[in-house]
Design an enzyme around this catalytic site. Structure first.
Site, mmCIF file in Angstrom:
data_model
loop_
_atom_site.group_PDB
_atom_site.id
_atom_site.type_symbol
_atom_site.label_atom_id
_atom_site.label_comp_id
_atom_site.label_asym_id
_atom_site.label_seq_id
_atom_site.Cartn_x
_atom_site.Cartn_y
_atom_site.Cartn_z
ATOM 1 N N CYS A 195 -16.516 6.057 -58.226
ATOM 2 C CA CYS A 195 -15.010 5.468 -57.914
ATOM 3 C C CYS A 195 -14.551 4.270 -58.701
ATOM 4 C CB CYS A 195 -14.952 5.092 -56.403
ATOM 5 S SG CYS A 195 -13.061 5.016 -56.040
ATOM 6 N N ARG B 80 -5.752 7.436 -51.413
ATOM 7 C CA ARG B 80 -6.405 8.657 -50.812
ATOM 8 C C ARG B 80 -7.840 8.120 -49.913
ATOM 9 N NH1 ARG B 80 -2.708 12.323 -52.297
ATOM 10 N NH2 ARG B 80 -1.751 11.826 -54.149
ATOM 11 N N HIS C 118 -17.830 8.624 -52.055
ATOM 12 C CA HIS C 118 -18.982 7.538 -51.353
ATOM 13 C C HIS C 118 -19.697 8.273 -50.524
ATOM 14 C CE1 HIS C 118 -16.633 4.337 -53.457
ATOM 15 N NE2 HIS C 118 -15.454 4.855 -52.965
HETATM 16 N N1 GLN Z 1 -10.140 -0.248 -56.481
HETATM 17 C C1 GLN Z 1 -10.077 1.274 -56.817
HETATM 18 C C2 GLN Z 1 -8.915 1.905 -56.252
HETATM 19 O O1 GLN Z 1 -8.502 1.561 -55.210
HETATM 20 C C3 GLN Z 1 -11.481 1.780 -56.476
HETATM 21 C C4 GLN Z 1 -11.728 1.878 -55.080
HETATM 22 C C5 GLN Z 1 -12.950 2.151 -54.770
HETATM 23 O O2 GLN Z 1 -14.045 2.036 -55.330
HETATM 24 N N2 GLN Z 1 -13.190 3.017 -53.549
HETATM 25 O O3 GLN Z 1 -8.591 3.002 -56.882
#
Ligand code: GLN
Length: 224
Positions: free
Chosen positions: A89, A124, A182
């Protein structure tokens, strides 16, 4: 010996991706590898490692992580010499050329992969499933950014959820495996965890049955 370095958990530790280091260490150790796993903080020089782990984080801390990696400057040469980066992410977003953070500001990335991230039409959030070489990977996503790859291949095809753009998820190069998922993704998907270890060690692993296999099958059954 397998060496694992988790990068900047104080910035990229928001979504539990530190569990990827635990899953790797556990499954490698179960196959007889000696494992050295450490975490380093923002501003510390990158030590040599077989696997570097980058997790998810919020917009501000992920900018700090990108700045710290660019300041360090050694990740690209470590990858060129055989190290593998597993990025989730925010960790994936910062490896591209640039990423947009809340408020519309464009931040400079590390430039290790050919990718650009911009704010998507909506955040999302939810369970996600992708296929990687015909096998399922399950996880959870929560991001506001959409990622467009340049010339590079994605890690997988989206079956459920959104990933980079609703069609594909992550990135797969020789030295960088990235995903939006994740979970932690390597704990939820034991076969993918083993694939990371095999890529890092250059050796095939024997089977290792554990409760993780049952949980993986149960999640798949619930999500497909
Ligand atoms: N801050 C980033 C986003 O919202 C990554 C979020 C995350 O790592 N879950 O796109």
């Amino acid at each position: 010996m397998l060496s694992i370095v988790t990068l900047y958990p104080e910035a990229l530790g928001t979504y539990g991706d530190g569990g990827n280091a635990l899953a790797l260490a556990h499954r490698a150790h179960a196959r007889g590898y000696r494992v050295e796993s450490l975490a380093i903080s923002l501003g510390s020089p990158l030590p040599a490692a077989d696997i570097y782990l980058l997790g998810g984080g919020e917009d501000g801390p992920q900018r700090q992580a990108a700045d710290a990696l660019r300041d360090d400057g050694s990740l690209a040469s470590r990858v060129a010499h055989g190290a593998l980066v597993v990025a989730v992410c925010a960790g994936l977003q910062i490896l591209g050329q640039s990423f947009e953070v809340a408020g519309g500001r464009i931040a400079e990335g590390v430039g290790l992969i050919d990718a650009e991230t911009r704010r998507g039409a909506q955040r999302r959030v939810g369970n996600a499933v992708i296929t990687v070489d015909g096998r399922y990977v399950v996880g959870f996503e929560n991001h506001g950014g959409d990622t467009q790859l340049g010339g590079e291949a994605p890690l997988g095809q989206v079956v459920r959820g959104y990933g980079n753009d609703g069609a594909v998820d992550g990135v797969h190069t020789e030295g960088v495996w990235g995903t939006y998922l994740h979970g932690p993704v390597l704990a939820l998907n034991p076969w993918l965890c083993d694939a990371v270890i095999e890529r890092a060690t250059g050796e095939s692993l024997g089977p290792y049955a554990s409760v993780a296999d049952d949980l993986y099958q149960a999640r798949l059954a619930a999500l497909l």
